[in-house]
Write an enzyme that holds these catalytic residues in place. Structure first.
Site, short mmCIF file in Angstrom:
data_model
loop_
_atom_site.label_atom_id
_atom_site.label_comp_id
_atom_site.label_asym_id
_atom_site.label_seq_id
_atom_site.Cartn_x
_atom_site.Cartn_y
_atom_site.Cartn_z
N CYS A 331 36.62 38.47 39.44
CA CYS A 331 37.49 38.83 38.11
C CYS A 331 36.57 38.99 36.89
CB CYS A 331 38.47 37.75 38.13
SG CYS A 331 39.99 38.37 37.42
N HIS A 418 40.55 36.63 43.11
CA HIS A 418 40.07 35.11 43.41
C HIS A 418 40.45 34.63 44.95
CE1 HIS A 418 39.00 34.27 39.15
NE2 HIS A 418 40.13 34.85 38.76
N1 LIG Z 1 41.17 35.52 36.23
C1 LIG Z 1 40.18 36.16 35.61
O1 LIG Z 1 39.09 35.93 35.67
C2 LIG Z 1 40.78 37.07 34.55
C3 LIG Z 1 39.58 38.11 33.71
C4 LIG Z 1 40.03 38.46 32.34
N2 LIG Z 1 40.11 37.45 31.59
C5 LIG Z 1 41.25 39.43 32.51
O2 LIG Z 1 42.53 38.93 32.31
O3 LIG Z 1 41.04 40.60 33.06
#
Ligand SMILES: NC(=O)CC[C@H](N)C(=O)O
Length: 494
Positions: A331, A418
């Site tokens: 992510c 994830h």
């Molecule tokens: N869950 C995450 O790693 C989010 C990644 C990033 N903050 C986004 O919103 O795209």
């Protein structure tokens, strides 16, 4: 229709563990039980089957209780960023941002949502086990509180206070927590649970007797200090405890410890592998000798990328990849591996940001106001895969191969998903590939993540049975706080 609030003398006193243990122990008695936390401040969350986002801890507690996780179990979720702003999630859906200065006033809409969710959840279950936050005796915040005694007063919820004896000062902390509350709040605090005790219970007993005498309240049990109790991590506080204990580690995984790390329970799935040694790296030299480098999720991709660069970790990751060694970005970590990251509307930080990524994958990311919350399934590396997505960034692949909603190029893998490593087949496939790329003689074992989680939840239930008076706590939840609990000075006069 009843409820019990598990409050604590401090953050990290063991509220989450006790709440989870009671969910399992009550459920074993055939009681319909649901967990609840009015407001969670965490970047570690999970997607429910209806797409609602809740704190990871409440999600695990629902699993412990044997019920379907849902938005009402954690109606308010605050996800802190690097800029004093938190993203607010109300009933599982994004609901704007909150400045830290608004934290005391200006939150009545959140309180109302929390109380409504609690009332509704309680109407559907025999018992709701409520987890408090921080300490109920944060007297500067009491006026606006709806997580601890505010909620308890709203729902007339009997309360126990958990104290961590390992830190010391537990008697003062437990006595003081009650004594600082107003008389009306004190009337709901029925007693205490001591957590993380090691040593001889006979030595502790005189103190517990005196605490009972001084407060007129019960001690519902003493939980022993137990090393193997990690649950899916709620927040970044206990990151140090995630190291695999394996004398002869055969695959060394270094996870970059991003300051706004989020949804990093991916690391838990690596930690259950007997031959994998997981360490957290905050500086470049901690990556030396790693077979696989993991860039985990982050609430603030650009801030954390700047942090990475300031520490020289970017060069270490690039050198690692240049040597043909495997890198896995998840992510936010995947977004960093791309060529460019833009935040035109300031969703995560400064509006108009346009920053080059590490350039290991041919992808670009643009943040948008709309949040993606999904439970995707698919195939990768020839095996079935599943995961969850929580992100504002839209990442587009311009080259390389597709990999779990992300991209791969040689030994560099990036995914928007994830939780994919919780899938046993996929975890093994990823680790096997990583080992091959790193030239490590490693073969994954055949452990099951789901079974391990279940075993840990059962262990918690067993601990509750053995060391807490579960029947008395269930009775407390059902009957309410006993009448005539003494009000202690100085709070008694308020
Ligand atoms: N869950 C995450 O790693 C989010 C990644 C990033 N903050 C986004 O919103 O795209």
């Amino acid at each position: 229709m009843s409820a019990l609030l598990v409050a604590g003398t401090t953050s990290d006193a063991g509220k989450t563990i006790v709440t989870t243990a009671l969910c399992r122990a009550f459920a074993r008695r055939g009681v319909s039980v649901a967990p609840f936390k009015a407001q969670n401040m965490s970047n570690n969350s999970m997607v429910c089957s209806d797409g609602a986002e809740i704190g990871r801890a409440q999600w695990v507690q629902a699993v412990a209780a044997g019920v379907e996780p849902e938005a009402a179990m954690n109606p308010v979720l605050l996800k802190p960023g690097g800029d004093r702003r938190s993203h607010v999630v109300v009933m599982g859906r994004p609901a704007g941002t909150l400045d830290s200065r608004d934290f005391v006033g200006g939150r009545t809409h959140l309180r109302d949502a929390a109380y409504a969710a609690f009332d509704e959840l309680r109407s559907r279950h025999d018992v709701v086990v409520v987890e408090g936050a921080g300490s109920p005796a944060e007297i500067n915040l009491r006026a606006g509180d709806y997580v601890n005694m505010g909620l308890a007063r709203h729902g007339d919820v009997p309360t126990v206070v958990v104290g961590d004896i390992d830190r010391g000062g537990v008697f003062a902390a437990m006595f003081g927590t009650v004594a600082l509350l107003s008389a009306a709040d004190q009337a709901l605090v029925a007693g205490f649970v001591v957590n993380k005790f090691r040593g001889d219970l006979d030595l502790l007993r005189p103190g517990l007797d005196e605490l009972r005498a001084l407060t007129g309240r019960e001690v519902y049990g003493v939980l022993p200090w137990h090393p193997g109790l990690w649950l899916d991590s709620e927040d970044a506080l206990d990151l140090e405890g995630r190291r695999a204990e394996e004398a002869e580690a055969r695959l060394r995984v270094a996870v970059v410890r991003l300051p706004r790390i989020s949804n990093f329970t991916d690391v838990d799935a690596l930690g259950i592998e007997p031959g994998v040694d997981v360490t957290f790296a905050s500086e470049a030299r901690a990556l030396a000798g790693a077979d696989l480098v993991v860039l985990p999720g982050t609430r603030a991709t650009l801030d954390d990328l700047a942090w990475l660069r300031a520490r020289g970790l970017d060069r270490a990751v690039l050198a690692h990849a240049a040597a043909g060694r495997p890198v896995l970005g998840i992510c936010g970590g995947f977004q960093m591996l791309g060529t460019r990251i833009c935040d035109p509307d300031g969703i995560e930080g400064e509006a108009g940001a346009d920053v080059p990524g590490l350039g290991l994958l041919d992808v670009t990311t643009t943040f948008g106001a709309e949040k993606v919350l999904r439970l995707p399934t698919g195939t990768a590396l020839g095996v079935p895969a599943h995961g969850y997505e929580i992100h504002h960034g839209r990442t587009t692949r311009h080259g390389g191969e597709e990999f779990l909603g992300g991209a791969r190029s040689g030994a560099v893998l990036g995914t928007m998903w994830h939780g994919s490593l919780e899938g046993d087949e996929l975890r093994r496939a990823v680790l096997r590939e990583a080992a091959a790329a790193a030239g490590a003689a490693y073969e994954p074992a055949t452990v099951s993540f789901a079974e391990q989680r279940e075993r840990r939840l059962d262990l918690l239930g067993d601990l509750a049975e053995e060391h807490l008076d579960v029947d008395a706590l269930l009775d407390l939840a059902t009957s309410g706080a006993p009448a005539g609990l003494p009000a202690l000075a100085p709070g008694a006069s308020r």
